[in-house]
Enzyme design. Structure first.
Site, mmCIF file in Angstrom:
data_model
loop_
_atom_site.group_PDB
_atom_site.id
_atom_site.type_symbol
_atom_site.label_atom_id
_atom_site.label_comp_id
_atom_site.label_asym_id
_atom_site.label_seq_id
_atom_site.Cartn_x
_atom_site.Cartn_y
_atom_site.Cartn_z
ATOM 1 N N HIS A 4 -8.889 3.448 -1.557
ATOM 2 C CA HIS A 4 -7.352 3.431 -1.640
ATOM 3 C C HIS A 4 -7.234 2.487 -2.641
ATOM 4 O O HIS A 4 -7.553 1.046 -2.581
ATOM 5 C CB HIS A 4 -7.316 2.609 -0.419
ATOM 6 C CG HIS A 4 -6.100 1.948 -0.078
ATOM 7 N ND1 HIS A 4 -4.999 2.786 -0.459
ATOM 8 C CD2 HIS A 4 -5.844 1.054 0.833
ATOM 9 C CE1 HIS A 4 -3.878 2.008 -0.508
ATOM 10 N NE2 HIS A 4 -4.038 0.607 0.806
ATOM 11 N N CYS B 75 0.739 -1.405 -0.451
ATOM 12 C CA CYS B 75 0.006 -0.178 -0.302
ATOM 13 C C CYS B 75 0.615 1.060 -0.086
ATOM 14 O O CYS B 75 -0.305 2.640 0.103
ATOM 15 C CB CYS B 75 -0.640 0.410 1.191
ATOM 16 S SG CYS B 75 -2.053 -1.421 1.346
ATOM 17 N N CYS C 264 -12.467 0.985 8.473
ATOM 18 C CA CYS C 264 -12.108 0.161 7.117
ATOM 19 C C CYS C 264 -12.095 0.904 5.822
ATOM 20 O O CYS C 264 -12.980 1.879 5.596
ATOM 21 C CB CYS C 264 -12.395 -1.376 6.833
ATOM 22 S SG CYS C 264 -12.616 -1.549 8.285
#
Lengths: 384, 384
Positions: B332, B83, B206
């Site tokens: 994301h 990430c 999340c």
């Protein structure tokens, strides 16, 4: 800019390996660290070359490698440029050491795919082509290189037997390399009678899928002088690109990225192709080696095949090409391949190449590309 | 060393996108090129940030991106650090421009995974953990961050409602960002009543899996002055590592790699955390943002939660954290995330942030990590 040296090198055997992707990376890296005569804590950053970590369920390899080496606080990253990943990773580490960001860096290349089987590997490797134009049309790499081979045959009167000579030579060299994947003497007849993969290329014109890991330690000259008796210097480094899809190229018998990368590397090194004693080049298929040695300037365009025919590229011929056995015999663990080429140059220039030693060698070159040469890096090294 | 500037920035919307991985990379890159007021041929090298190209059947993205931009001869590579790939890619491009290897470079981050479904993404993302110790034991990222959250609650008397405040704030910011994935106002009650994913973390703690691409153009100062009215400067850049597996860390309420990277970046910039006006930080889970703002030195250890409770991290609070909406609301797309943070800083410092503008901002920071922070990069920018 700092002068950059290679202080140590290590490699696993190439072939079908049982240990995990992280274990074989560790084995090669510990070998490189021991060869350099340093401790892991001397390493300031890790550059990992890998394409299909997903095959062994480990992506984000950098921190795992660094943690296993006991230096988890150091930065790391993974670099991918298909089959050219290793040389591109070396280039990034080189740039960072040359610029003074790190005094010592590790480059570790690795691939672990043979356990997935041929269907998986062929499918996933096709994702390294320009998938929209090539892979999804069913054109995989043997087909693309077969197009190059057919064009070369038409343009320069080469024969399938000529291509076979490349395989025979590289297997002869690989027989002398204890870490090679395919250590087996073959003849032109063996190649000619092997199964057709994509005409005119037959099975023995193709390199294998291999597992393997190779690592090198880079450092600046001061560190090398302080720590190592046996090191080599980077003289030149160049990179280049080509159209991702083969159909976008003007000619099929040359790879533009190789010429661009070589020109930059020779310019930086201040030498010409005539000064190079030996080279590790990207022979994923036999035709590729012939195209490479022309694009690198060792032979004129169309004359590479004559050089092969006349044995000029054999070990201790006019210029030794792929003394390690090359991708064809040493093997092709894709993320490791470009790093492995540098391991071979290190071993040759520091007297560790045993029976396959290139005599009186002072300058060695590596050329490693991705896919059909969409990306390429060339590096030139000299003994100290 | 050359001073390095960001001359242009572009991004697709984050979310569920229909176009291919190569198309969205092209869209973001063309946006960045137009924003920089340059032509693609000015770009000397391409740094692609991507983790799971296999999901959309395109690995070796660099040459495809460069070919689509009409500059196939230029070198490119892909960088992966889970990430944290985007910020690490930026760092490599930064190092090469600072060292003078290129005057102009493209960094393009991209991910395209939502079409694969949750099972694929959860499985493959777990390969970014230390799979031997974590992934194969069934511990995926929500579980790992839940361990950090539980430890933080125990150590600093934080509550689940405190964590929820982070989500509420970031959704408020994301509502003002036309390119955010989850543009939806939420309340603490919404978070508290959402499904438990890994206690104490619930669904709204999340970030989502997103598709998206973000690109920036880096250049040296001379090029920036010659070509761009609107550019920002890189003041500092730092990287660090942590034990790959969470079990190897001494504490669960701090991420060592962030502290190492931040220390290096602040040292290079010659400033302290107090000088930073706003920051984009890695809020993959709400707990992460609280740990981040402490590790970055904006708040003392254990005091980040109070800052959140008191609204100090809201847009135009004491320090605006994640004005873009962060990973939580903006989304994301893993390879794009770290680059997208820099797009936000560029937009903020060049007056393009619209309704979410941080008032009188001069200095912005980005912090982006991989996995549970096994790798991290921090960059600091200032307006010119």
């Amino acid at each position: 800019m700092e002068k950059v040296c290679v202080l140590g090198a290590g490699s696993t055997k190439y072939g079908k390996l049982e240990d995990s992707i992280t274990d074989i990376t560790l084995q090669a890296s510990v070998d490189a660290i021991e060869s350099a005569g340093i401790e892991s804590k001397d390493i300031k950053a890790g550059y990992i070359s890998n394409v299909f970590g997903v095959a062994d369920k480990q992506v984000h390899l950098g921190p795992v490698v660094m943690s296993n080496l006991g230096i988890s606080d150091r930065p790391s990253l993974s670099i991918e440029s298909a089959c050219g990943s290793g040389s591109v990773s070396f280039r990034e580490a080189y740039a960072n050491v040359a610029a003074g960001f790190y005094d010592v860096a590790l480059v570790a290349g690795v691939e672990k795919v043979t356990h997935t089987g041929t269907e998986w590997t062929t499918t996933y490797f096709s994702y390294c082509s320009d998938f929209f134009y090539e892979g999804q049309s069913g054109v995989s790499f043997p087909g693309l290189f077969a197009s190059m081979a057919r064009a070369y045959m038409n343009e320069f009167k080469a024969t399938e037997e000529d291509f076979a000579q490349v395989a025979v030579k590289n297997h002869d060299n690989g027989l002398l390399n204890p870490k090679a994947h395919l250590r087996k003497k073959i003849t032109v007849d063996d190649v000619m009678s092997s199964a057709v993969v994509a005409s005119p290329l037959k099975l023995y014109d193709c390199c294998p899928f291999s597992d393997g890991a190779s690592s090198v330690i880079l450092c600046n000259e001061k560190f090398a002088k302080d720590h190592g008796a046996n090191y080599i210097e980077v003289m030149g480094s160049g990179r280049g690109g080509s159209s991702a899809a083969l159909q976008g190229r003007e000619h099929l018998t040359t790879i533009p990225s190789t010429k661009i990368a070589a020109e930059a590397a020779f310019k930086m090194a201040g030498i010409t192709p005539k000064d190079v004693d030996f080279a590790e080049v990207h022979d994923c298929f036999t035709i590729a080696e012939i195209v490479d040695i022309e694009d690198l300037g060792f032979f004129e365009k169309g004359k590479g095949v004559e050089a092969v025919r006349e044995g000029q590229t054999k070990l201790n011929g006019q210029i030794s090409i792929n003394s390690s056995g090359g991708l064809k015999s040493k093997g092709h663990p894709i993320g490791a391949t470009g790093v492995g080429q540098i391991v071979e140059v290190f071993d040759q220039l520091t007297g560790k190449a045993g029976e396959r030693t290139v005599k009186n060698a002072k300058i060695g070159l590596t050329q490693n590309f991705g896919a059909t040469g969409a990306s390429c890096a060339v590096h030139i090294f000299q003994s100290v």
